[in-house]
Design a protein around this motif. Structure first.
Motif: not given
Ligand SMILES: Cc1cc2nc3c(=O)[nH]c(=O)nc-3n(C[C@H](O)[C@H](O)[C@H](O)COP(=O)(O)O)c2cc1C
Length: 173
Positions: A126, A14-18, A64, A148, A128, A60, A151, A12, A99, A92-94
Motif C-alpha cells: 500500500i 481498518k481502512f478496507g485495503n486488506t 511492524r 494513514r 499513503e 494490515p 492508504a 482484518d 516496514a 498489507t504493508k508499506r
Molecule cells: C496504527 C497503525 C500502525 C501502522 N504501522 C505500520 C508499520 O509498522 N508498517 C507498515 O508497513 N505499515 C504500517 N501501517 C500502515 C498499514 O500497513 C496500512 O494502514 C494498512 O496496510 C492498510 O490496510 P487496511 O486498509 O486493510 O487497514 C500502520 C497503520 C496503522 C493504522
C-alpha cells in the motif's frame, strides 16, 4: 462427489485495503471451483474451523507486526487443535525496509501451531499520500490519521492475489 474442498479467508482490515486483497484471493480460488468463505477476524468462531480444508489468514501491518484484533484472534486460534491443516498468511504493508510484516508474524504463529504452510507468506503493498502540511484545525494525531486513512493498494495487487488464489486452489484440490 468426494466432498468439495472448503476454504476460508480470514482477514482484518481498518481502512478496507486488506479486505480487497482477501476478496481477490477468494475470487481466484472460486474460479477454480473451491467453496470459499471470507470473514473478518472478529466474526470468526474458531471452533468451527475444523470443517475447512484450507485457511488463509491476513491483516494490515501495524507497528511492524499484526493488528490488535489479529493478535487476539491468533490467541484464540491456538486454543483449538487444527494440527496439519493447510494455511497461508498474507498482509498489507508499506514498501519500506523498516516496514515490518504482519504476514511474517502470522506465519510464525501458524508454524508454531503445527499447521501446514503450503505457500510462503505474501504482502500486498500500500502507499499513503504525502503527509503535506498540518492543518491549523488538526492535532498531530489527526494529521497522522488523515495520512494513514489515505492508504491505497498499489496497482496490480488485487490481480496478484487473485492469481495466488488460483495457484493455491490448484495445490489443494
Ligand atoms: C496504527 C497503525 C500502525 C501502522 N504501522 C505500520 C508499520 O509498522 N508498517 C507498515 O508497513 N505499515 C504500517 N501501517 C500502515 C498499514 O500497513 C496500512 O494502514 C494498512 O496496510 C492498510 O490496510 P487496511 O486498509 O486493510 O487497514 C500502520 C497503520 C496503522 C493504522
Amino acid at each position: 462427489m468426494d466432498g468439495m474442498k472448503k476454504a476460508i479467508v480470514i482477514y482484518d482490515s481498518k481502512f478496507g485495503n486488506t479486505e480487497k486483497i482477501a476478496r481477490a484471493l477468494r475470487q481466484g480460488m472460486k474460479k477454480q471451483g473451491i467453496k470459499v468463505d471470507c470473514v473478518k477476524v472478529d466474526g470468526v468462531d474458531v471452533n468451527k474451523l475444523v470443517e475447512y480444508d484450507f485457511l488463509a489468514i491476513g491483516g494490515p501491518t501495524h507497528r511492524r507486526s499484526v493488528s490488535e484484533s489479529m493478535k487476539f484472534f491468533l490467541g484464540k486460534l491456538s486454543s483449538v487443535d487444527l494440527k496439519g491443516k493447510k494455511v497461508f498468511a498474507f498482509d498489507t504493508k508499506r514498501r519500506h525496509w523498516l516496514a515490518g510484516s504482519a504476514a511474517k508474524s502470522i506465519e510464525k504463529e501458524l508454524r508454531r501451531m503445527d499447521l501446514k504452510i503450503i505457500k510462503r507468506y505474501s504482502s500486498a503493498i500500500i502507499f499513503e499520500e504525502e503527509k503535506g502540511e498540518r492543518r491549523e484545525s488538526e492535532t498531530k494525531e489527526e494529521w497522522k490519521e488523515r495520512w494513514r486513512r489515505s492508504a491505497r493498494l498499489q496497482e496490480g495487487m488485487e490481480e496478484m492475489f487473485e492469481q495466488i488464489g488460483v495457484e493455491i486452489a490448484k495445490s489443494i484440490r
